[in-house]
Motif scaffolding. Structure first.
Motif, PDB file in Angstrom:
ATOM      1  N   GLN A 292       0.698  -1.119   0.048  1.00  0.00           N
ATOM      2  CA  GLN A 292      -0.066  -0.157  -0.133  1.00  0.00           C
ATOM      3  C   GLN A 292       0.765   1.168   0.121  1.00  0.00           C
ATOM      4  O   GLN A 292       0.374   2.309  -0.119  1.00  0.00           O
ATOM      5  CB  GLN A 292      -1.140   0.125   1.140  1.00  0.00           C
ATOM      6  N   ARG A 293       2.141   0.974   0.031  1.00  0.00           N
ATOM      7  CA  ARG A 293       2.913   2.138   0.283  1.00  0.00           C
ATOM      8  C   ARG A 293       2.996   3.477  -1.042  1.00  0.00           C
ATOM      9  O   ARG A 293       3.192   4.460  -0.713  1.00  0.00           O
ATOM     10  CB  ARG A 293       4.461   1.912   0.591  1.00  0.00           C
ATOM     11  N   TYR A 294       2.848   2.644  -2.289  1.00  0.00           N
ATOM     12  CA  TYR A 294       3.140   3.566  -3.358  1.00  0.00           C
ATOM     13  C   TYR A 294       2.085   3.847  -3.932  1.00  0.00           C
ATOM     14  O   TYR A 294       2.084   4.256  -5.365  1.00  0.00           O
ATOM     15  CB  TYR A 294       4.221   2.748  -4.357  1.00  0.00           C
ATOM     16  N   THR A 295       0.583   3.359  -3.546  1.00  0.00           N
ATOM     17  CA  THR A 295      -0.654   3.451  -4.204  1.00  0.00           C
ATOM     18  C   THR A 295      -0.752   4.857  -5.062  1.00  0.00           C
ATOM     19  O   THR A 295      -0.831   4.873  -6.191  1.00  0.00           O
ATOM     20  CB  THR A 295      -1.753   3.396  -3.416  1.00  0.00           C
ATOM     21  N   GLU A 296      -0.770   6.005  -4.518  1.00  0.00           N
ATOM     22  CA  GLU A 296      -0.937   7.316  -4.819  1.00  0.00           C
ATOM     23  C   GLU A 296       0.118   7.760  -5.814  1.00  0.00           C
ATOM     24  O   GLU A 296       0.071   8.383  -6.836  1.00  0.00           O
ATOM     25  CB  GLU A 296      -0.938   8.472  -3.850  1.00  0.00           C
ATOM     26  N   PHE A 297       1.433   7.521  -5.508  1.00  0.00           N
ATOM     27  CA  PHE A 297       2.355   7.433  -6.367  1.00  0.00           C
ATOM     28  C   PHE A 297       2.328   6.942  -7.673  1.00  0.00           C
ATOM     29  O   PHE A 297       2.514   7.300  -8.759  1.00  0.00           O
ATOM     30  CB  PHE A 297       3.793   7.287  -5.680  1.00  0.00           C
ATOM     31  N   LEU A 298       1.986   5.526  -7.747  1.00  0.00           N
ATOM     32  CA  LEU A 298       1.837   4.753  -8.858  1.00  0.00           C
ATOM     33  C   LEU A 298       0.651   5.170  -9.874  1.00  0.00           C
ATOM     34  O   LEU A 298       0.677   5.252 -10.978  1.00  0.00           O
ATOM     35  CB  LEU A 298       1.525   3.132  -8.458  1.00  0.00           C
ATOM     36  N   ILE A 299      -0.645   5.723  -9.196  1.00  0.00           N
ATOM     37  CA  ILE A 299      -1.487   6.274  -9.904  1.00  0.00           C
ATOM     38  C   ILE A 299      -1.015   7.343 -10.957  1.00  0.00           C
ATOM     39  O   ILE A 299      -1.640   7.567 -11.897  1.00  0.00           O
ATOM     40  CB  ILE A 299      -2.608   6.741  -9.000  1.00  0.00           C
ATOM     41  N   ASP A 352     -12.367   3.408  -2.747  1.00  0.00           N
ATOM     42  CA  ASP A 352     -13.133   4.272  -1.874  1.00  0.00           C
ATOM     43  C   ASP A 352     -12.265   5.449  -0.726  1.00  0.00           C
ATOM     44  O   ASP A 352     -13.168   5.983  -0.149  1.00  0.00           O
ATOM     45  CB  ASP A 352     -14.190   3.504  -1.088  1.00  0.00           C
ATOM     46  N   ASP A 353     -11.232   4.924  -0.744  1.00  0.00           N
ATOM     47  CA  ASP A 353     -10.378   5.971   0.401  1.00  0.00           C
ATOM     48  C   ASP A 353     -10.441   7.397  -0.750  1.00  0.00           C
ATOM     49  O   ASP A 353     -10.115   7.432  -1.632  1.00  0.00           O
ATOM     50  CB  ASP A 353      -8.822   5.485   0.066  1.00  0.00           C
ATOM     51  N   LEU A 354     -10.680   8.338   0.399  1.00  0.00           N
ATOM     52  CA  LEU A 354     -10.868   9.769  -0.264  1.00  0.00           C
ATOM     53  C   LEU A 354      -9.659  10.283  -1.058  1.00  0.00           C
ATOM     54  O   LEU A 354      -9.708  10.982  -1.953  1.00  0.00           O
ATOM     55  CB  LEU A 354     -11.408  10.620   0.744  1.00  0.00           C
ATOM     56  N   ASN A 355      -8.555  10.042  -0.321  1.00  0.00           N
ATOM     57  CA  ASN A 355      -7.276  10.479  -0.930  1.00  0.00           C
ATOM     58  C   ASN A 355      -7.095   9.776  -2.134  1.00  0.00           C
ATOM     59  O   ASN A 355      -6.730  10.483  -3.249  1.00  0.00           O
ATOM     60  CB  ASN A 355      -6.287  10.453  -0.032  1.00  0.00           C
ATOM     61  N   ILE A 356      -7.070   8.528  -2.276  1.00  0.00           N
ATOM     62  CA  ILE A 356      -6.830   7.738  -3.445  1.00  0.00           C
ATOM     63  C   ILE A 356      -7.881   8.126  -4.476  1.00  0.00           C
ATOM     64  O   ILE A 356      -7.432   7.929  -5.815  1.00  0.00           O
ATOM     65  CB  ILE A 356      -6.761   6.317  -3.100  1.00  0.00           C
ATOM     66  N   ARG A 357      -8.882   8.380  -3.903  1.00  0.00           N
ATOM     67  CA  ARG A 357     -10.053   8.693  -5.416  1.00  0.00           C
ATOM     68  C   ARG A 357      -9.775  10.077  -5.698  1.00  0.00           C
ATOM     69  O   ARG A 357     -10.008  10.060  -7.216  1.00  0.00           O
ATOM     70  CB  ARG A 357     -11.459   8.877  -4.475  1.00  0.00           C
ATOM     71  N   LYS A 358      -9.306  10.920  -5.225  1.00  0.00           N
ATOM     72  CA  LYS A 358      -8.701  12.095  -5.872  1.00  0.00           C
ATOM     73  C   LYS A 358      -7.917  11.776  -7.205  1.00  0.00           C
ATOM     74  O   LYS A 358      -7.841  12.444  -8.041  1.00  0.00           O
ATOM     75  CB  LYS A 358      -8.239  13.104  -4.904  1.00  0.00           C
ATOM     76  N   LYS A 359      -6.905  10.847  -6.893  1.00  0.00           N
ATOM     77  CA  LYS A 359      -5.940  10.609  -7.743  1.00  0.00           C
ATOM     78  C   LYS A 359      -6.734   9.768  -8.864  1.00  0.00           C
ATOM     79  O   LYS A 359      -6.362   9.761 -10.246  1.00  0.00           O
ATOM     80  CB  LYS A 359      -4.925   9.743  -7.284  1.00  0.00           C
ATOM     81  N   LEU A 360      -7.634   8.811  -8.634  1.00  0.00           N
ATOM     82  CA  LEU A 360      -8.313   8.123  -9.588  1.00  0.00           C
ATOM     83  C   LEU A 360      -9.191   8.778 -10.655  1.00  0.00           C
ATOM     84  O   LEU A 360      -9.252   8.661 -11.682  1.00  0.00           O
ATOM     85  CB  LEU A 360      -9.248   6.971  -8.847  1.00  0.00           C
TER      86      LEU A 360
END
Length: 380
Positions: A292-299, A352-360
């Motif tokens: 889970q460490r690189y999720t936002e970076f990878l997106i 459904d994570d709010l921070n990740i959804r911004k990237k998605l």
């Protein structure tokens, strides 16, 4: 629980194999399910009535029948309106509904490391896939041989690895001797029962599960120390396992493409550098229960690559991998690994994570978009 034997100093293991030990070995290698195991499989611990889209392209049925898995998924997501489920057994093709999948161990020469790739197909495309099936059979057999190296490291023994593992986990001489005695018995029983042992049982977790079965006899304190020690050895074996007998990742990808299949990179925390090599893949997991460490970076990286891709080339898709191993659901609750037991087919909270959804949103993808686009590629 026998607290009197909570210390390795109190344990003397006879070299003779007892009837009780043979029964435990048979229970550990068995793929037959008792009624209580079936109940655990079909009864999820939580239901998700508000999740209407179910995407799962990285999960392992292992020896659990697919009809029982279907019951579990239907119960977990009672209001699902669209589902894309593809099993990815390790190095074995398996189909579910209209699709077939597999997770393949292979070798990335550019990074000099073992990697894994998810391959997905419409069923008809692998009906006569003799080359791929032969490649997978070779890989399955070689990957299974790691168990033998693991056992030999303990029983021969490999003194260097034993000393490192003992030092790092605090295992004393008596515990090391105890483990050696029991693994020696396991090797004997493995040889004696070889023709009848399910090949899916020949994996590293055989040792872990056998020692878990000794908890009623020795207690949690001692067995927890044993598990820490044997895990230390397993990590050393895996780190030194020869890569030269695996197929190269490019060879696996080429064969999958020749059959009209799709390819996804799993385990982002370990394998994300593959993106730098720009292999011919359809997408990458940006999230996984253990990565889970690189999720936002990878997106963000995928989004940048898609924005700069050559005209006419396909976009990289973003996936979330639940990496559920169904055999964990068959264990007694008190011996389950809590982290692994929490994994469920189609349960990927990152969507459904709010921070990740911004990237998605910037990447223009959600569960439904991923399902629709990937289904189209599988049909292409």
């Amino acid at each position: 629980m026998n607290t009197a034997t909570s210390c390795a100093e109190a344990v003397t293991v006879s070299p003779e194999i007892t009837d009780e030990e043979r029964a435990l070995f048979q229970a550990v290698i068995s793929t037959e399910l008792a009624d209580w195991q079936v109940d655990q499989i079909v009864t999820p611990s939580k239901i998700y009535p508000r999740q209407e889209k179910v995407l799962a392209v990285h999960w392992h049925p292992e020896f659990v029948p697919l009809d029982l898995i279907s019951q579990r998924v239907e119960t977990m997501f009672p209001n699902a309106t669209d589902k894309l489920l593809i099993p990815t057994q390790h190095n074995v093709l398996m189909n579910y509904g209209p699709y077939t999948g597999v997770e393949v161990d292979c070798y990335a020469s550019g990074f000099n490391q073992k990697v894994q790739l998810l391959l997905h197909f419409e069923n008809e495309k692998v009906k006569d896939a003799d080359v791929l099936k032969s490649m997978l059979a070779h890989t399955f057999k070689y990957r299974s041989s790691q168990l033998f190296e693991y056992m030999d490291t303990i029983t021969k023994p490999n003194e260097e690895r034993i000393n490192i593992a003992a030092r790092e986990t605090g295992a004393d001489e008596n515990l090391v001797k105890m483990v050696k005695a029991y693994v020696t018995k396991m090797q004997t029983m493995l040889d004696e029962n070889w023709s009848s042992i399910p090949k899916s049982s020949i994996k590293n977790k055989l040792i872990k599960n056998y020692f878990d079965g000794l908890r009623p006899k020795y207690g949690d304190n001692l067995i927890n120390r044993v598990q820490a020690y044997i895990k230390g050895i397993k990590l050393l074996v895996k780190a030194n396992f020869s890569l030269k007998f695996f197929y190269r990742a490019t060879e696996v990808i080429e064969e999958a493409r020749s059959l009209g299949g799709c390819v996804v990179i799993p385990h982002p925390e370990e394998f994300w550098p593959i993106l730098l090599a720009k292999y011919d893949v359809d997408g990458i997991e940006a999230w996984n229960p253990q990565s889970q460490r690189y999720t936002e970076f990878l997106i963000s990286v995928v989004n940048e690559q898609n924005n700069s891709r050559p005209a006419g080339s396909r976009e990289l898709l973003i996936f979330m991998g639940d990496d559920c191993h169904m055999s964990e659901k068959t264990k007694p609750l008190d011996t389950q690994d809590p982290a692994k037991a929490a994994r469920e087919i189609g349960l990927q909270p990152a969507w459904d994570d709010l921070n990740i959804r911004k990237k998605l949103i910037v990447a223009g993808i959600d569960r439904q978009t991923a399902i629709t686009q990937y289904r189209e590629r599988l049909a292409g």
